[in-house]
Scaffold this motif. Structure first.
Motif, PDB file in Angstrom:
ATOM      1  N   LEU A 172       0.811  -1.219   0.000  1.00 43.82           N
ATOM      2  CA  LEU A 172       0.000   0.000   0.000  1.00 43.82           C
ATOM      3  C   LEU A 172       0.844   1.269   0.000  1.00 43.82           C
ATOM      4  O   LEU A 172       0.304   2.373  -0.031  1.00 43.82           O
ATOM      5  CB  LEU A 172      -0.902   0.020   1.244  1.00 43.82           C
ATOM      6  N   ALA A 173       2.167   1.117   0.005  1.00 45.44           N
ATOM      7  CA  ALA A 173       3.058   2.248   0.284  1.00 45.44           C
ATOM      8  C   ALA A 173       3.152   3.270  -0.829  1.00 45.44           C
ATOM      9  O   ALA A 173       3.423   4.445  -0.585  1.00 45.44           O
ATOM     10  CB  ALA A 173       4.454   1.729   0.622  1.00 45.44           C
ATOM     11  N   GLY A 174       2.963   2.848  -2.080  1.00 47.92           N
ATOM     12  CA  GLY A 174       3.176   3.775  -3.187  1.00 47.92           C
ATOM     13  C   GLY A 174       4.623   4.236  -3.200  1.00 47.92           C
ATOM     14  O   GLY A 174       5.548   3.430  -3.118  1.00 47.92           O
ATOM     15  N   PRO A 193      -8.235   7.501  10.825  1.00 51.39           N
ATOM     16  CA  PRO A 193      -8.867   7.938   9.573  1.00 51.39           C
ATOM     17  C   PRO A 193     -10.098   7.106   9.209  1.00 51.39           C
ATOM     18  O   PRO A 193     -11.071   7.642   8.663  1.00 51.39           O
ATOM     19  CB  PRO A 193      -7.751   7.771   8.534  1.00 51.39           C
ATOM     20  N   MET A 194     -10.080   5.817   9.513  1.00 54.50           N
ATOM     21  CA  MET A 194     -11.235   4.961   9.245  1.00 54.50           C
ATOM     22  C   MET A 194     -12.427   5.374  10.097  1.00 54.50           C
ATOM     23  O   MET A 194     -13.574   5.438   9.612  1.00 54.50           O
ATOM     24  CB  MET A 194     -10.885   3.494   9.508  1.00 54.50           C
ATOM     25  N   MET A 195     -12.184   5.656  11.381  1.00 53.44           N
ATOM     26  CA  MET A 195     -13.278   6.059  12.260  1.00 53.44           C
ATOM     27  C   MET A 195     -13.844   7.413  11.833  1.00 53.44           C
ATOM     28  O   MET A 195     -15.062   7.643  11.904  1.00 53.44           O
ATOM     29  CB  MET A 195     -12.791   6.116  13.708  1.00 53.44           C
ATOM     30  N   MET A 228      -3.190   4.692   4.926  1.00 50.75           N
ATOM     31  CA  MET A 228      -2.030   4.931   4.037  1.00 50.75           C
ATOM     32  C   MET A 228      -2.363   6.002   3.009  1.00 50.75           C
ATOM     33  O   MET A 228      -1.508   6.811   2.652  1.00 50.75           O
ATOM     34  CB  MET A 228      -1.616   3.624   3.370  1.00 50.75           C
ATOM     35  N   GLN A 229      -3.593   6.015   2.519  1.00 52.53           N
ATOM     36  CA  GLN A 229      -4.005   7.070   1.605  1.00 52.53           C
ATOM     37  C   GLN A 229      -3.931   8.423   2.302  1.00 52.53           C
ATOM     38  O   GLN A 229      -3.452   9.424   1.756  1.00 52.53           O
ATOM     39  CB  GLN A 229      -5.434   6.799   1.116  1.00 52.53           C
ATOM     40  N   LEU A 245      -2.058   9.303   4.896  1.00 55.76           N
ATOM     41  CA  LEU A 245      -0.709   9.708   5.311  1.00 55.76           C
ATOM     42  C   LEU A 245       0.257   9.906   4.150  1.00 55.76           C
ATOM     43  O   LEU A 245       1.171  10.716   4.232  1.00 55.76           O
ATOM     44  CB  LEU A 245      -0.132   8.666   6.270  1.00 55.76           C
ATOM     45  N   THR A 246       0.064   9.146   3.066  1.00 52.74           N
ATOM     46  CA  THR A 246       1.054   9.161   1.998  1.00 52.74           C
ATOM     47  C   THR A 246       0.508   9.633   0.656  1.00 52.74           C
ATOM     48  O   THR A 246       1.279   9.923  -0.253  1.00 52.74           O
ATOM     49  CB  THR A 246       1.652   7.753   1.788  1.00 52.74           C
ATOM     50  N   GLY A 247      -0.802   9.627   0.515  1.00 50.71           N
ATOM     51  CA  GLY A 247      -1.396   9.942  -0.779  1.00 50.71           C
ATOM     52  C   GLY A 247      -1.369   8.782  -1.741  1.00 50.71           C
ATOM     53  O   GLY A 247      -1.755   8.906  -2.901  1.00 50.71           O
ATOM     54  N   ALA A 248      -0.932   7.591  -1.253  1.00 50.71           N
ATOM     55  CA  ALA A 248      -0.868   6.410  -2.112  1.00 50.71           C
ATOM     56  C   ALA A 248      -2.275   5.887  -2.377  1.00 50.71           C
ATOM     57  O   ALA A 248      -3.131   5.915  -1.526  1.00 50.71           O
ATOM     58  CB  ALA A 248      -0.032   5.319  -1.437  1.00 50.71           C
ATOM     59  N   ASP A 249      -2.489   5.382  -3.586  1.00 47.38           N
ATOM     60  CA  ASP A 249      -3.784   4.795  -3.928  1.00 47.38           C
ATOM     61  C   ASP A 249      -3.822   3.336  -3.498  1.00 47.38           C
ATOM     62  O   ASP A 249      -2.818   2.664  -3.487  1.00 47.38           O
ATOM     63  CB  ASP A 249      -4.028   4.884  -5.451  1.00 47.38           C
TER      64      ASP A 249
END
Length: 201
Positions: free
Chosen positions: A20-22, A83-85, A194-195, A197-201
């Motif tokens: 998931l890191a991108g 972020p999920m909550m 991860m999206q 914090l990193t902007g990764a898709d």
């Protein structure tokens, strides 16, 4: 490039988060002993050990263990499930939280209540304990673990028709999301965090 340290309590999460890191550079700390110790409550010695570990690190730190999340946050880390909550609170209740460790129930519920409160909303939460399935994960049979979670959640949703979304409380449960038979959103913490914090898709 984002340089991020992740604290896990299971080795299996390393590959999952790398995927998931991108473009982000990840550093992994794996401490299953911390979760084992925390099952009976977090004592002062464990609290001091985890706090010291997080505070010695530089850059952003993400704790992927729900049980240790509150402690990790107090030491300066980001909780994987926050972020999920927040996303679940945006959707609104009733929210169904499914969890596979009893030590996850209270911190997950409290965090979702906080997310609702931040939006000025009343929290509508129900819980689905799936603690009997945890042995599949610890035995390394993640396929069966995820299939069983999906079966139980799908059945529960069929019985409770007004649920707005499902929260899979633990990172280890994420693989069940795509298997759950429902039209409503099923939220899993790794991809959302991860999206965020990193902007990764």
């Amino acid at each position: 490039m984002v340089d991020l340290t992740l604290i896990h309590t299971a080795e299996v999460h390393v590959a999952s988060f790398d995927a998931l890191a991108g473009a982000a550079k990840l550093h992994h700390i794996v401490r299953p002993d911390w979760l084992e110790q925390a099952q009976d409550g977090i004592d002062d010695a464990l609290r001091q050990e985890i706090t010291a570990e997080i505070q010695r690190l530089t850059g952003p730190v993400l704790c992927t263990c729900t049980t240790l999340g509150e402690l990790a946050e107090s030491a300066g880390a980001t909780r994987l499930d926050w972020p999920m909550m927040q996303a679940a609170a945006q959707i609104g209740g009733p929210v169904l939280i499914a969890y596979c460790l009893e030590s996850t129930r209270a911190p997950s519920t409290a965090l979702l209540e906080r997310a609702f409160s931040d939006l000025g909303k009343s929290a509508e939460i129900s819980t689905l304990p799936l603690t009997g399935l945890w042995s599949h994960f610890t035995a390394g049979d993640t396929d069966l673990f995820h299939k069983q979670i999906a079966t139980w959640v799908s059945t529960s949703l069929a019985l409770v028709a007004d649920t707005s979304c499902v929260v899979l409380a633990q990172a280890s449960m994420a693989g069940a999301a795509a298997l759950i038979e429902t039209e409503i959103p099923v939220l899993a913490s790794p991809a959302i965090a991860m999206q965020n914090l990193t902007g990764a898709d």
